[in-house]
Design a protein around this motif. Structure first.
Motif, PDB file in Angstrom:
ATOM      1  N   LEU A  22       0.867  -1.308   0.027  1.00 51.64           N
ATOM      2  CA  LEU A  22       0.115  -0.059   0.057  1.00 51.64           C
ATOM      3  C   LEU A  22       1.056   1.149  -0.085  1.00 51.64           C
ATOM      4  CD1 LEU A  22      -2.882   1.270   0.229  1.00 51.64           C
ATOM      5  CD2 LEU A  22      -2.757   1.055   2.621  1.00 51.64           C
ATOM      6  N   VAL A  23       0.820   1.946  -1.121  1.00 53.74           N
ATOM      7  CA  VAL A  23       1.761   3.219  -1.128  1.00 53.74           C
ATOM      8  C   VAL A  23       1.111   4.451  -1.199  1.00 53.74           C
ATOM      9  CG1 VAL A  23       3.545   3.989  -2.793  1.00 53.74           C
ATOM     10  CG2 VAL A  23       3.010   1.553  -2.825  1.00 53.74           C
ATOM     11  N   SER A  24       1.580   5.355  -0.277  1.00 52.82           N
ATOM     12  CA  SER A  24       0.800   6.803  -0.478  1.00 52.82           C
ATOM     13  C   SER A  24       2.051   7.690  -1.331  1.00 52.82           C
ATOM     14  CB  SER A  24       0.845   7.383   0.925  1.00 52.82           C
ATOM     15  OG  SER A  24      -0.047   6.703   1.951  1.00 52.82           O
ATOM     16  N   LEU A  25       1.513   8.308  -2.220  1.00 50.88           N
ATOM     17  CA  LEU A  25       2.219   8.986  -3.290  1.00 50.88           C
ATOM     18  C   LEU A  25       1.593  10.827  -3.037  1.00 50.88           C
ATOM     19  CD1 LEU A  25       1.874   6.899  -6.204  1.00 50.88           C
ATOM     20  CD2 LEU A  25       3.944   7.079  -4.989  1.00 50.88           C
ATOM     21  N   TYR A  26       2.527  11.593  -3.458  1.00 52.93           N
ATOM     22  CA  TYR A  26       1.948  12.745  -3.851  1.00 52.93           C
ATOM     23  C   TYR A  26       2.218  13.114  -5.302  1.00 52.93           C
ATOM     24  CZ  TYR A  26       0.243  17.527  -3.273  1.00 52.93           C
ATOM     25  OH  TYR A  26      -0.467  18.423  -3.333  1.00 52.93           O
ATOM     26  N   THR A  27       1.374  13.176  -6.030  1.00 53.42           N
ATOM     27  CA  THR A  27       1.542  13.485  -7.417  1.00 53.42           C
ATOM     28  C   THR A  27       1.445  14.766  -7.822  1.00 53.42           C
ATOM     29  OG1 THR A  27      -0.717  13.121  -8.272  1.00 53.42           O
ATOM     30  CG2 THR A  27       0.495  11.103  -7.664  1.00 53.42           C
ATOM     31  N   GLU A  28       2.025  15.146  -9.100  1.00 47.56           N
ATOM     32  CA  GLU A  28       1.801  16.527  -9.654  1.00 47.56           C
ATOM     33  C   GLU A  28       0.510  16.678 -10.145  1.00 47.56           C
ATOM     34  OE1 GLU A  28       5.030  19.008 -12.031  1.00 47.56           O
ATOM     35  OE2 GLU A  28       4.676  17.338 -13.029  1.00 47.56           O
ATOM     36  N   ARG A  29      -0.109  15.913 -10.678  1.00 45.15           N
ATOM     37  CA  ARG A  29      -1.332  15.936 -11.177  1.00 45.15           C
ATOM     38  C   ARG A  29      -2.664  16.126 -10.302  1.00 45.15           C
ATOM     39  NH1 ARG A  29      -2.075  12.519 -16.483  1.00 45.15           N
ATOM     40  NH2 ARG A  29      -4.276  13.372 -16.095  1.00 45.15           N
ATOM     41  N   MET A  30      -2.463  15.108  -9.362  1.00 42.74           N
ATOM     42  CA  MET A  30      -3.724  14.920  -8.433  1.00 42.74           C
ATOM     43  C   MET A  30      -3.503  15.134  -7.017  1.00 42.74           C
ATOM     44  SD  MET A  30      -5.031  11.301 -10.618  1.00 42.74           S
ATOM     45  CE  MET A  30      -6.236  11.102  -9.318  1.00 42.74           C
ATOM     46  N   GLY A  31      -2.323  15.584  -6.823  1.00 48.90           N
ATOM     47  CA  GLY A  31      -2.144  15.585  -5.171  1.00 48.90           C
ATOM     48  C   GLY A  31      -1.974  14.371  -4.637  1.00 48.90           C
ATOM     49  N   LYS A  32      -2.316  14.139  -3.424  1.00 47.32           N
ATOM     50  CA  LYS A  32      -2.127  12.809  -2.708  1.00 47.32           C
ATOM     51  C   LYS A  32      -3.094  11.811  -3.128  1.00 47.32           C
ATOM     52  CE  LYS A  32      -3.189  12.324   1.620  1.00 47.32           C
ATOM     53  NZ  LYS A  32      -3.037  12.856   3.181  1.00 47.32           N
ATOM     54  N   VAL A  33      -2.330  10.672  -3.448  1.00 42.45           N
ATOM     55  CA  VAL A  33      -3.078   9.272  -3.811  1.00 42.45           C
ATOM     56  C   VAL A  33      -2.628   8.175  -2.913  1.00 42.45           C
ATOM     57  CG1 VAL A  33      -4.039  10.307  -5.986  1.00 42.45           C
ATOM     58  CG2 VAL A  33      -1.898   8.802  -5.888  1.00 42.45           C
ATOM     59  N   ARG A  34      -3.580   7.332  -2.707  1.00 41.92           N
ATOM     60  CA  ARG A  34      -3.042   6.013  -2.095  1.00 41.92           C
ATOM     61  C   ARG A  34      -3.347   4.815  -3.014  1.00 41.92           C
ATOM     62  NH1 ARG A  34      -5.413   3.964   2.928  1.00 41.92           N
ATOM     63  NH2 ARG A  34      -7.465   4.869   2.168  1.00 41.92           N
ATOM     64  N   GLY A  35      -2.459   3.930  -3.532  1.00 39.69           N
ATOM     65  CA  GLY A  35      -2.689   2.891  -4.422  1.00 39.69           C
ATOM     66  C   GLY A  35      -2.143   1.666  -3.933  1.00 39.69           C
ATOM     67  N   ILE A  36      -2.590   0.433  -4.551  1.00 40.25           N
ATOM     68  CA  ILE A  36      -2.201  -0.834  -4.240  1.00 40.25           C
ATOM     69  C   ILE A  36      -1.181  -1.170  -5.655  1.00 40.25           C
ATOM     70  CG2 ILE A  36      -2.741  -3.209  -4.105  1.00 40.25           C
ATOM     71  CD1 ILE A  36      -3.558  -1.752  -1.717  1.00 40.25           C
ATOM     72  N   ALA A  37       0.189  -1.639  -5.032  1.00 44.30           N
ATOM     73  CA  ALA A  37       1.310  -2.177  -6.091  1.00 44.30           C
ATOM     74  C   ALA A  37       1.185  -3.806  -5.980  1.00 44.30           C
ATOM     75  CB  ALA A  37       2.529  -1.412  -5.718  1.00 44.30           C
ATOM     76  N   ARG A  38       0.434  -4.343  -6.985  1.00 43.89           N
ATOM     77  CA  ARG A  38       0.308  -5.820  -6.711  1.00 43.89           C
ATOM     78  C   ARG A  38       1.597  -6.695  -7.174  1.00 43.89           C
ATOM     79  NH1 ARG A  38      -4.441  -6.422  -4.256  1.00 43.89           N
ATOM     80  NH2 ARG A  38      -6.238  -5.173  -5.400  1.00 43.89           N
ATOM     81  N   GLY A  39       1.759  -7.352  -6.169  1.00 40.80           N
ATOM     82  CA  GLY A  39       3.038  -8.426  -6.176  1.00 40.80           C
ATOM     83  C   GLY A  39       4.556  -7.542  -5.962  1.00 40.80           C
ATOM     84  N   ALA A  40       4.188  -6.398  -5.313  1.00 34.17           N
ATOM     85  CA  ALA A  40       5.616  -5.524  -5.146  1.00 34.17           C
ATOM     86  C   ALA A  40       6.571  -6.278  -4.137  1.00 34.17           C
ATOM     87  CB  ALA A  40       5.154  -4.036  -4.697  1.00 34.17           C
ATOM     88  N   ARG A  41       6.053  -7.075  -3.136  1.00 31.69           N
ATOM     89  CA  ARG A  41       6.794  -7.589  -2.108  1.00 31.69           C
ATOM     90  C   ARG A  41       7.507  -8.984  -2.721  1.00 31.69           C
ATOM     91  NH1 ARG A  41       3.801  -9.023   2.586  1.00 31.69           N
ATOM     92  NH2 ARG A  41       5.794  -9.545   3.414  1.00 31.69           N
ATOM     93  N   ARG A  42       7.101  -9.422  -3.891  1.00 31.93           N
ATOM     94  CA  ARG A  42       7.839 -10.644  -4.512  1.00 31.93           C
ATOM     95  C   ARG A  42       9.079 -10.168  -4.906  1.00 31.93           C
ATOM     96  NH1 ARG A  42       2.644 -11.815  -7.955  1.00 31.93           N
ATOM     97  NH2 ARG A  42       1.452 -12.702  -6.431  1.00 31.93           N
ATOM     98  N   MET A  43      10.093 -11.437  -4.888  1.00 32.66           N
ATOM     99  CA  MET A  43      11.554 -11.306  -4.908  1.00 32.66           C
ATOM    100  C   MET A  43      11.951 -10.792  -6.492  1.00 32.66           C
ATOM    101  SD  MET A  43      13.397 -12.212  -2.392  1.00 32.66           S
ATOM    102  CE  MET A  43      14.967 -12.401  -3.270  1.00 32.66           C
ATOM    103  N   LYS A  44      10.985 -11.043  -7.533  1.00 33.72           N
ATOM    104  CA  LYS A  44      11.148 -10.499  -8.949  1.00 33.72           C
ATOM    105  C   LYS A  44      10.088  -9.572  -9.277  1.00 33.72           C
ATOM    106  CE  LYS A  44      13.537 -14.777 -10.301  1.00 33.72           C
ATOM    107  NZ  LYS A  44      13.757 -15.835 -11.411  1.00 33.72           N
ATOM    108  N   SER A  45       9.912  -8.783  -8.358  1.00 30.61           N
ATOM    109  CA  SER A  45       8.691  -7.707  -8.616  1.00 30.61           C
ATOM    110  C   SER A  45       9.259  -6.776  -9.858  1.00 30.61           C
ATOM    111  CB  SER A  45       8.303  -6.974  -7.336  1.00 30.61           C
ATOM    112  OG  SER A  45       7.599  -5.736  -7.681  1.00 30.61           O
ATOM    113  N   ARG A  46       8.485  -6.508 -10.626  1.00 33.52           N
ATOM    114  CA  ARG A  46       8.740  -5.280 -11.584  1.00 33.52           C
ATOM    115  C   ARG A  46       8.956  -4.081 -10.783  1.00 33.52           C
ATOM    116  NH1 ARG A  46       3.391  -6.084 -11.811  1.00 33.52           N
ATOM    117  NH2 ARG A  46       1.774  -4.284 -11.946  1.00 33.52           N
ATOM    118  N   PHE A  47       8.605  -3.965  -9.664  1.00 34.55           N
ATOM    119  CA  PHE A  47       8.637  -2.359  -9.226  1.00 34.55           C
ATOM    120  C   PHE A  47      10.174  -2.212  -8.505  1.00 34.55           C
ATOM    121  CE2 PHE A  47       3.888  -3.227  -8.958  1.00 34.55           C
ATOM    122  CZ  PHE A  47       3.437  -2.089  -9.549  1.00 34.55           C
ATOM    123  N   GLY A  48      10.765  -3.243  -8.071  1.00 33.88           N
ATOM    124  CA  GLY A  48      12.060  -3.198  -7.436  1.00 33.88           C
ATOM    125  C   GLY A  48      12.198  -2.522  -6.298  1.00 33.88           C
TER     126      GLY A  48
END
Length: 275
Positions: A22-48
């Motif tokens: 679960l990620v909290s971001l401050y974006t340039e276009r929309m301000g603060k948003v929260r989002g789910i990064a699916r599979g982000a904790r896996r060893m070979k996650s694309r998010f690194g």
């Protein structure tokens, strides 16, 4: 459902389920948003390592739109633009960065665009990376975040009668949101923080100048303590609670728990407090 790509800064990241984040971001276009990064904790996650706090990204996510104001977005891609490695190697700079993002996290509402606030936070992180004094950089950025969020404190004149304070010791009223002259302070009977003319002058400049320029200002020990006391009292009044001071920030949440065990034992870290 819209597919949106925007620059963003990672404010906070925590585990979500077995494999997600679960990620909290401050974006340039929309301000603060929260989002789910699916599979982000896996060893070979694309998010690194792209979802570590303080990272500046180009992020792409699916958004359900205005009819779902409180919904989480689904993060599909995150490409690192700036990573600021020094902030993860120096405890003082890590704590200063934590104080900046913590205020943005606490004071902003979701989906309220603030391009100037985004730029201020990004420039503040850059200044820490480039060697600015951590304590003063934190104060400057927090003052400007307050201004961009609609809570600009007033240091130029009395917020009650608009006279210019001439006393050798100036009073700052957290409740009134600025300095007050002695007669107005007596009438209001509100608690005030005392300021010297030097501290007031520093706060005036810190509020007006751009972050890269103002972080080059110097302040003596007494002025530094006065400025920090004013900011702490004002934040407590606005938020209804006390944010940790710079020396009390716990930056352990800034390190990905799944990678923490793999980091060198020589890297500077604060004790984890759980959660």
């Amino acid at each position: 459902m819209a597919l949106i790509t925007t620059p963003a800064i990672v404010l906070h990241c925590r585990r979500w389920g077995e494999a997600d984040r679960l990620v909290s971001l401050y974006t340039e276009r929309m301000g603060k948003v929260r989002g789910i990064a699916r599979g982000a904790r896996r060893m070979k996650s694309r998010f690194g390592s792209s979802l570590e706090p303080f990272t500046v990204l180009d992020v792409t996510f699916f958004d359900k739109g205005q009819e779902a104001q409180e919904s989480l977005v689904c993060i599909s891609q995150a490409d690192i633009r700036e990573h600021f490695p020094v902030l993860r190697e120096d405890l003082g700079r890590m704590m200063a960065a934590a104080s900046m993002v913590n205020l943005v996290l606490q004071i902003t509402v979701e989906r309220d665009p603030g391009p100037k606030l985004f730029t201020t936070l990004r420039e503040g992180l850059r200044s820490l990376q480039d060697g600015a004094d951590p304590s003063l950089a934190s104060v400057v950025v927090q003052l400007q975040v307050l201004a961009h969020s609609g809570f600009r404190p007033q240091f130029d004149h009395c917020v009650v009668c608009e006279s210019v304070p001439s006393e050798s010791t100036i009073r700052f009223s957290p409740r009134a949101g600025g300095v007050v002259c002695e007669p107005c302070a007596r009438r209001s009977q509100a608690a005030c923080v005392m300021l010297s003319p030097g501290a007031r002058a520093y706060l005036v400049q810190a509020k007006r100048w751009l972050v890269p320029r103002v972080t080059r200002l110097k302040a003596s020990g007494p002025i530094r303590r006065e400025v920090e006391a004013v900011l702490e009292a004002y934040l407590r009044e606005i938020l209804g609670r006390r944010l940790p001071s710079l020396g009390q920030q716990d930056p352990s949440w800034a390190v990905d728990p799944d990678r923490q065990k793999d980091r060198s034992s020589t890297q500077v870290m604060s004790p984890a407090l759980g959660g």
